[in-house]
Design a protein around this motif. Sequence first.
Motif, PDB file in Angstrom:
ATOM      1  N   VAL A 160       8.636   5.272 -13.039  1.00 51.06           N
ATOM      2  CA  VAL A 160       8.428   4.637 -11.729  1.00 51.06           C
ATOM      3  C   VAL A 160       6.941   4.352 -11.507  1.00 51.06           C
ATOM      4  O   VAL A 160       6.562   3.250 -11.070  1.00 51.06           O
ATOM      5  CB  VAL A 160       8.982   5.524 -10.601  1.00 51.06           C
ATOM      6  CG1 VAL A 160       8.580   4.974  -9.229  1.00 51.06           C
ATOM      7  CG2 VAL A 160      10.500   5.625 -10.688  1.00 51.06           C
ATOM      8  N   LEU A 161       6.097   5.328 -11.818  1.00 54.17           N
ATOM      9  CA  LEU A 161       4.653   5.155 -11.646  1.00 54.17           C
ATOM     10  C   LEU A 161       4.130   4.033 -12.537  1.00 54.17           C
ATOM     11  O   LEU A 161       3.263   3.255 -12.121  1.00 54.17           O
ATOM     12  CB  LEU A 161       3.927   6.463 -11.954  1.00 54.17           C
ATOM     13  CG  LEU A 161       4.128   7.587 -10.932  1.00 54.17           C
ATOM     14  CD1 LEU A 161       3.624   8.912 -11.487  1.00 54.17           C
ATOM     15  CD2 LEU A 161       3.414   7.268  -9.626  1.00 54.17           C
ATOM     16  N   LEU A 162       4.646   3.964 -13.766  1.00 48.64           N
ATOM     17  CA  LEU A 162       4.225   2.896 -14.677  1.00 48.64           C
ATOM     18  C   LEU A 162       4.626   1.533 -14.128  1.00 48.64           C
ATOM     19  O   LEU A 162       3.830   0.575 -14.143  1.00 48.64           O
ATOM     20  CB  LEU A 162       4.855   3.117 -16.054  1.00 48.64           C
ATOM     21  CG  LEU A 162       4.595   2.017 -17.094  1.00 48.64           C
ATOM     22  CD1 LEU A 162       3.099   1.844 -17.341  1.00 48.64           C
ATOM     23  CD2 LEU A 162       5.327   2.319 -18.394  1.00 48.64           C
ATOM     24  N   MET A 163       5.855   1.408 -13.613  1.00 48.78           N
ATOM     25  CA  MET A 163       6.301   0.148 -13.038  1.00 48.78           C
ATOM     26  C   MET A 163       5.447  -0.240 -11.836  1.00 48.78           C
ATOM     27  O   MET A 163       5.101  -1.407 -11.649  1.00 48.78           O
ATOM     28  CB  MET A 163       7.765   0.252 -12.617  1.00 48.78           C
ATOM     29  CG  MET A 163       8.765   0.253 -13.765  1.00 48.78           C
ATOM     30  SD  MET A 163       8.601  -1.193 -14.833  1.00 48.78           S
ATOM     31  CE  MET A 163       8.742  -2.524 -13.647  1.00 48.78           C
ATOM     32  N   ALA A 187       9.313  14.032  -3.048  1.00 52.10           N
ATOM     33  CA  ALA A 187       8.058  14.672  -2.626  1.00 52.10           C
ATOM     34  C   ALA A 187       6.913  14.324  -3.564  1.00 52.10           C
ATOM     35  O   ALA A 187       5.776  14.115  -3.126  1.00 52.10           O
ATOM     36  CB  ALA A 187       8.248  16.187  -2.562  1.00 52.10           C
ATOM     37  N   LEU A 188       7.194  14.245  -4.868  1.00 49.88           N
ATOM     38  CA  LEU A 188       6.153  13.902  -5.848  1.00 49.88           C
ATOM     39  C   LEU A 188       5.559  12.517  -5.572  1.00 49.88           C
ATOM     40  O   LEU A 188       4.353  12.303  -5.737  1.00 49.88           O
ATOM     41  CB  LEU A 188       6.737  13.927  -7.268  1.00 49.88           C
ATOM     42  CG  LEU A 188       6.908  15.292  -7.930  1.00 49.88           C
ATOM     43  CD1 LEU A 188       7.718  15.156  -9.214  1.00 49.88           C
ATOM     44  CD2 LEU A 188       5.558  15.935  -8.224  1.00 49.88           C
ATOM     45  N   LEU A 189       6.409  11.584  -5.140  1.00 48.07           N
ATOM     46  CA  LEU A 189       5.962  10.203  -4.923  1.00 48.07           C
ATOM     47  C   LEU A 189       5.677   9.904  -3.454  1.00 48.07           C
ATOM     48  O   LEU A 189       5.611   8.748  -3.054  1.00 48.07           O
ATOM     49  CB  LEU A 189       7.034   9.235  -5.437  1.00 48.07           C
ATOM     50  CG  LEU A 189       7.357   9.317  -6.930  1.00 48.07           C
ATOM     51  CD1 LEU A 189       8.490   8.368  -7.290  1.00 48.07           C
ATOM     52  CD2 LEU A 189       6.122   8.980  -7.776  1.00 48.07           C
ATOM     53  N   SER A 190       5.442  10.940  -2.658  1.00 47.33           N
ATOM     54  CA  SER A 190       5.298  10.750  -1.210  1.00 47.33           C
ATOM     55  C   SER A 190       3.939  10.210  -0.790  1.00 47.33           C
ATOM     56  O   SER A 190       3.806   9.563   0.251  1.00 47.33           O
ATOM     57  CB  SER A 190       5.560  12.074  -0.483  1.00 47.33           C
ATOM     58  OG  SER A 190       4.621  13.063  -0.889  1.00 47.33           O
ATOM     59  N   GLN A 191       2.898  10.500  -1.590  1.00 44.81           N
ATOM     60  CA  GLN A 191       1.546  10.090  -1.185  1.00 44.81           C
ATOM     61  C   GLN A 191       1.255   8.621  -1.520  1.00 44.81           C
ATOM     62  O   GLN A 191       2.007   7.980  -2.246  1.00 44.81           O
ATOM     63  CB  GLN A 191       0.500  10.992  -1.847  1.00 44.81           C
ATOM     64  CG  GLN A 191       0.196  10.701  -3.307  1.00 44.81           C
ATOM     65  CD  GLN A 191       1.332  11.020  -4.228  1.00 44.81           C
ATOM     66  OE1 GLN A 191       1.822  10.157  -4.931  1.00 44.81           O
ATOM     67  NE2 GLN A 191       1.786  12.271  -4.245  1.00 44.81           N
ATOM     68  N   ILE A 192       0.166   8.106  -0.977  1.00 42.60           N
ATOM     69  CA  ILE A 192      -0.292   6.751  -1.313  1.00 42.60           C
ATOM     70  C   ILE A 192      -1.301   6.880  -2.457  1.00 42.60           C
ATOM     71  O   ILE A 192      -2.102   7.814  -2.493  1.00 42.60           O
ATOM     72  CB  ILE A 192      -0.940   6.061  -0.101  1.00 42.60           C
ATOM     73  CG1 ILE A 192       0.050   6.039   1.071  1.00 42.60           C
ATOM     74  CG2 ILE A 192      -1.342   4.634  -0.444  1.00 42.60           C
ATOM     75  CD1 ILE A 192      -0.522   5.445   2.342  1.00 42.60           C
ATOM     76  N   GLY A 193      -1.266   5.933  -3.398  1.00 46.13           N
ATOM     77  CA  GLY A 193      -2.019   6.074  -4.637  1.00 46.13           C
ATOM     78  C   GLY A 193      -3.357   5.381  -4.707  1.00 46.13           C
ATOM     79  O   GLY A 193      -3.784   4.683  -3.781  1.00 46.13           O
ATOM     80  N   GLU A 194      -4.001   5.570  -5.870  1.00 46.38           N
ATOM     81  CA  GLU A 194      -5.355   5.043  -6.084  1.00 46.38           C
ATOM     82  C   GLU A 194      -5.398   3.518  -6.126  1.00 46.38           C
ATOM     83  O   GLU A 194      -6.378   2.903  -5.696  1.00 46.38           O
ATOM     84  CB  GLU A 194      -5.954   5.608  -7.383  1.00 46.38           C
ATOM     85  CG  GLU A 194      -5.133   5.435  -8.621  1.00 46.38           C
ATOM     86  CD  GLU A 194      -4.075   6.502  -8.789  1.00 46.38           C
ATOM     87  OE1 GLU A 194      -3.268   6.358  -9.719  1.00 46.38           O
ATOM     88  OE2 GLU A 194      -4.028   7.469  -8.000  1.00 46.38           O
ATOM     89  N   ILE A 200       0.822  -1.216   0.000  1.00 48.95           N
ATOM     90  CA  ILE A 200       0.000   0.000   0.000  1.00 48.95           C
ATOM     91  C   ILE A 200       0.852   1.261   0.000  1.00 48.95           C
ATOM     92  O   ILE A 200       0.621   2.180  -0.785  1.00 48.95           O
ATOM     93  CB  ILE A 200      -0.974  -0.019   1.204  1.00 48.95           C
ATOM     94  CG1 ILE A 200      -2.103  -1.020   0.933  1.00 48.95           C
ATOM     95  CG2 ILE A 200      -1.557   1.374   1.461  1.00 48.95           C
ATOM     96  CD1 ILE A 200      -2.997  -1.287   2.106  1.00 48.95           C
ATOM     97  N   ILE A 201       1.874   1.329   0.865  1.00 48.79           N
ATOM     98  CA  ILE A 201       2.657   2.569   0.952  1.00 48.79           C
ATOM     99  C   ILE A 201       3.633   2.718  -0.212  1.00 48.79           C
ATOM    100  O   ILE A 201       4.127   3.822  -0.477  1.00 48.79           O
ATOM    101  CB  ILE A 201       3.425   2.676   2.289  1.00 48.79           C
ATOM    102  CG1 ILE A 201       4.586   1.687   2.352  1.00 48.79           C
ATOM    103  CG2 ILE A 201       2.501   2.531   3.472  1.00 48.79           C
ATOM    104  CD1 ILE A 201       5.568   1.971   3.457  1.00 48.79           C
ATOM    105  N   SER A 202       3.914   1.624  -0.932  1.00 51.46           N
ATOM    106  CA  SER A 202       4.885   1.703  -2.035  1.00 51.46           C
ATOM    107  C   SER A 202       4.248   2.137  -3.348  1.00 51.46           C
ATOM    108  O   SER A 202       4.961   2.337  -4.339  1.00 51.46           O
ATOM    109  CB  SER A 202       5.587   0.352  -2.219  1.00 51.46           C
ATOM    110  OG  SER A 202       4.656  -0.656  -2.561  1.00 51.46           O
ATOM    111  N   LEU A 203       2.923   2.290  -3.380  1.00 54.09           N
ATOM    112  CA  LEU A 203       2.229   2.714  -4.603  1.00 54.09           C
ATOM    113  C   LEU A 203       1.847   4.190  -4.496  1.00 54.09           C
ATOM    114  O   LEU A 203       1.081   4.572  -3.621  1.00 54.09           O
ATOM    115  CB  LEU A 203       0.974   1.868  -4.829  1.00 54.09           C
ATOM    116  CG  LEU A 203       1.199   0.368  -5.075  1.00 54.09           C
ATOM    117  CD1 LEU A 203      -0.138  -0.353  -5.158  1.00 54.09           C
ATOM    118  CD2 LEU A 203       2.007   0.140  -6.346  1.00 54.09           C
ATOM    119  N   SER A 204       2.366   5.007  -5.391  1.00 51.36           N
ATOM    120  CA  SER A 204       2.036   6.429  -5.410  1.00 51.36           C
ATOM    121  C   SER A 204       0.873   6.675  -6.366  1.00 51.36           C
ATOM    122  O   SER A 204       0.471   5.790  -7.113  1.00 51.36           O
ATOM    123  CB  SER A 204       3.257   7.249  -5.834  1.00 51.36           C
ATOM    124  OG  SER A 204       4.345   7.008  -4.966  1.00 51.36           O
TER     125      SER A 204
END
Length: 384
Positions: A151-154, A328-335, A121-125
């Motif tokens: 990174v987001l695509l991976m 900072a861009l990838l700091s949040q948890i994603g959809e 969960i925390i590794s997905l932005s």
Amino acid sequence: MISQLFSGIAVLSLIVLLLILLLRRLKQPYFIAYIAAGILLGPHAFNIIHEPDVIKQAGEIGIIILMFSIGSEIDLEYLTRNFYKPLLITFVQILMSFICMYSIGAYLDWKITIILLTTFIISLSSSAIVFQYLARTGEIKSQLGMITCGVLLMQDILVIPMMLTLNFMSGNTVSMQQLIKVCAGGLLMILFLRGAITKRLFKIPMQKELTADHELQIFIGFSICFTMAWISGWFGLSTAFGAFAAGILIGHDKATHWLGESLIPFRVFFMSFFFLAVGLQLNINFFIENAATIILISFTVIFINSLINTILFKLAENSWRDSLYGGALLSQIGEFSFILMTMAAALKLVENYTYQITLAVITLTMLLTTIWLMIIQRLIYRLS
């Protein structure tokens, strides 16, 4: 008699409009308005929207259109030359997240299923937030933007093995046929993309006529986007990945530059439903009762994700400025973390308390993204 549907749409539109006007004055992104509207109109506040599942499905369409649009803007040659960087960053990020969660879990006596789930969960932005932010700032085609997109695509691709892992932990067996289907689908998608781009196997007909026909543009765009998404989903891959691949195909042909602009209104409309669905799932009473815990966890997650990604971006030969910004861009948890958590709850891997805490933390990290980026940007400015 005015139907409940029209009443709901009228109230929803008015509340979203008022919140957007407020956020425009504060120079904040509009997705905050959508989440806030979902909270206000959901079952735990005014209870105006009674079909959250319909909103959720519409939101998934928004994710697909967003990934399609982003794919059309990606510089594939640069991403291919530097593919190893996003791949390495993603895998090391997951490994470091696991080490952090294992350390915390060992102290709090967590089960291994909870440790793995929280790691995933925390590794997905959030692709939705980060892609929109980079597109708005014009940084999506920069070196940092390309690595971040990679990174987001991976991460989006790795959602599938994460889901298979959750099934395995719950005791549900994954058949060999399913595994072969997923692997074959991934290989075929990669080979098709390579052939379509290097050997020009894919070309839209009637390109001159399409330039002047707006309606035809829209439906050709929808056909390509959702067909590729459906094919990807049929193989057991992410539908968002299929849409992203379709966008790459379109973007590689310079004659189809009109397509991204034609789909912008639909992307905005359906993306708003995704964030509405996020707000609808949040139990505001639970949030208030457990505010201290949720806020503490949220800030901890943002800090840990920022730290891990900053270190990895620096090791990938980026400057300290770009590394701090990328972290900072990838700091949040994603959809996609919502999807994993909902799946874990359905498989009875977590209790309702953990489910609600996690939903609240995911939502809050999304809402805090812009504030955190402003803090990091000011820090970067002072260091410069």
